[in-house]
Design an enzyme around this catalytic site. Structure first.
Site, PDB file in Angstrom:
ATOM      1  N   SER A 186      -4.343  -8.393  10.174  1.00  0.00           N
ATOM      2  CA  SER A 186      -5.184  -7.278  10.585  1.00  0.00           C
ATOM      3  C   SER A 186      -5.070  -6.984  12.067  1.00  0.00           C
ATOM      4  CB  SER A 186      -6.644  -7.574  10.225  1.00  0.00           C
ATOM      5  OG  SER A 186      -7.046  -8.810  10.784  1.00  0.00           O
ATOM      6  N   HIS A 207      -1.346  -3.831   5.764  1.00  0.00           N
ATOM      7  CA  HIS A 207      -2.736  -4.218   5.971  1.00  0.00           C
ATOM      8  C   HIS A 207      -3.609  -3.576   4.902  1.00  0.00           C
ATOM      9  CE1 HIS A 207      -6.530  -4.080   8.717  1.00  0.00           C
ATOM     10  NE2 HIS A 207      -6.596  -5.070   7.842  1.00  0.00           N
ATOM     11  N   GLU A 215      -2.684   0.207   5.582  1.00  0.00           N
ATOM     12  CA  GLU A 215      -2.174   0.502   6.917  1.00  0.00           C
ATOM     13  C   GLU A 215      -0.791  -0.149   7.036  1.00  0.00           C
ATOM     14  OE1 GLU A 215      -4.262   0.493  11.321  1.00  0.00           O
ATOM     15  OE2 GLU A 215      -4.491  -1.280  10.067  1.00  0.00           O
ATOM     16  N   ASN A 232      -8.526  -1.934  13.075  1.00  0.00           N
ATOM     17  CA  ASN A 232      -9.351  -2.910  13.780  1.00  0.00           C
ATOM     18  C   ASN A 232      -9.491  -2.626  15.272  1.00  0.00           C
ATOM     19  OD1 ASN A 232     -10.355  -4.661  11.774  1.00  0.00           O
ATOM     20  ND2 ASN A 232      -8.296  -5.432  11.465  1.00  0.00           N
TER      21      ASN A 232
END
Length: 295
Positions: free
Chosen positions: A118, A139, A151, A189
């Site tokens: 992440s 991700h 992602e 993130n």
């Protein structure tokens, strides 16, 4: 290209295995902890039953999905015929280094090596292998069988062929691939974790209580879950690891993890996985209440 190996049988790993198998892929799932591996098929079966009860899948898909998943304790045995490997272990660079070196050694030459990291640099992970052109980030979001986003992160050396194959794999899972560049935290993130960290800072400074902060974000910003409860679900240790990656990568004080977050992780209050974080889960997830520490 129908053979997938998933490394790690935790929450993310079993969700990734579930999603691939549900869509007709042969899946080998690997974990060194036999107790975790022993529960993975039970967990997936329960999740499939929930999907079937909601009419999201047929009984036939439910039974076939389980048949397509095979557990392993050995990476070497699990990846012998793999076309794609997805690593889904904890956010520890040294652990990922060891795993990718082993994958590089045992996977077929044409196999793509993906990581569900992440926040950790894909270029850094690729450097542990002799095939950096075949290393890429995938991700997934939690819960994997439900969430549509994947992602996709291209490292410095990721080839266009690798990217296109992974893009196609993602579409085959009935998910939506979104491509970003390889910078700390990527996009998901880099945006989410500072928000969570700021919510923790607000608790730490006494600006508002846990329930109040989460209620404001749910009622005022239409978030399905408040940032503090979301942090509990992600795992406060994972949140801290990601904040450290952001801080180390950008050297900017706005990414410094809150002292309260650091202390909670050191005290073992990690959220759902430990039974307590900002909320207490002693009565179950649906009956979660603000932890006594923050009342």
């Amino acid at each position: 290209m129908k053979n997938i190996a998933v490394i790690g049988a935790g929450t993310m790993g079993n969700g990734i295995a579930h999603s691939f198998a549900q869509n007709g892929f042969n899946v080998a799932i690997v974990d060194t902890k036999e107790e975790v591996l022993g529960n993975v098929l039970k967990t997936i079966q329960l999740n499939l039953e929930r999907q079937a009860k909601k009419g999201l899948i047929t009984a036939e898909i439910q039974s076939k999905t389980i048949e397509l998943i095979q557990p392993f304790t050995s990476i070497e045995k699990a990846v012998q015929k793999a076309d794609l490997v997805v690593e889904a272990v904890s956010e520890a660079p040294t652990l990922k280094q060891a795993i990718f070196q082993e994958l590089d050694k045992h996977c077929p030459e044409a196999c793509i090596l993906a990581t569900n990291t992440s926040s950790i640099s894909i270029t850094q992970i690729a450097s542990y292998t002799q095939r950096p052109d075949k290393v890429i980030g995938m991700h997934f979001m939690n819960p994997v069988p439900v969430m549509k986003l994947v992602e996709i992160i291209k490292g410095y050396s990721t080839s266009e062929e690798t990217y296109q194959l992974v893009y196609n794999y993602t579409k085959a899972l009935d998910k939506i691939p979104v491509v970003v560049n390889d910078y700390p935290g990527f996009i998901a993130n880099r945006v989410l974790m500072p928000m969570i960290n700021e919510a923790i800072i607000s608790v730490f400074e006494g600006v508002a209580g846990v329930n109040e902060i989460d209620s404001i974000m749910k009622l005022g910003m239409a978030h399905p879950m408040g940032p503090l409860q979301l942090a509990d679900f992600i795992g406060l240790d994972t949140c801290l690891s990601i904040m450290k990656v952001l801080y180390d990568g950008f050297k900017n004080s706005k990414y410094a993890p809150c002292t309260l977050l650091v202390n909670m992780v050191q005290a073992g209050k990690l959220g759902v996985k430990s039974g307590e974080g900002f909320y207490s889960y002693a009565k179950g997830l649906k009956e979660a209440e603000v932890s006594q520490r923050f009342r």
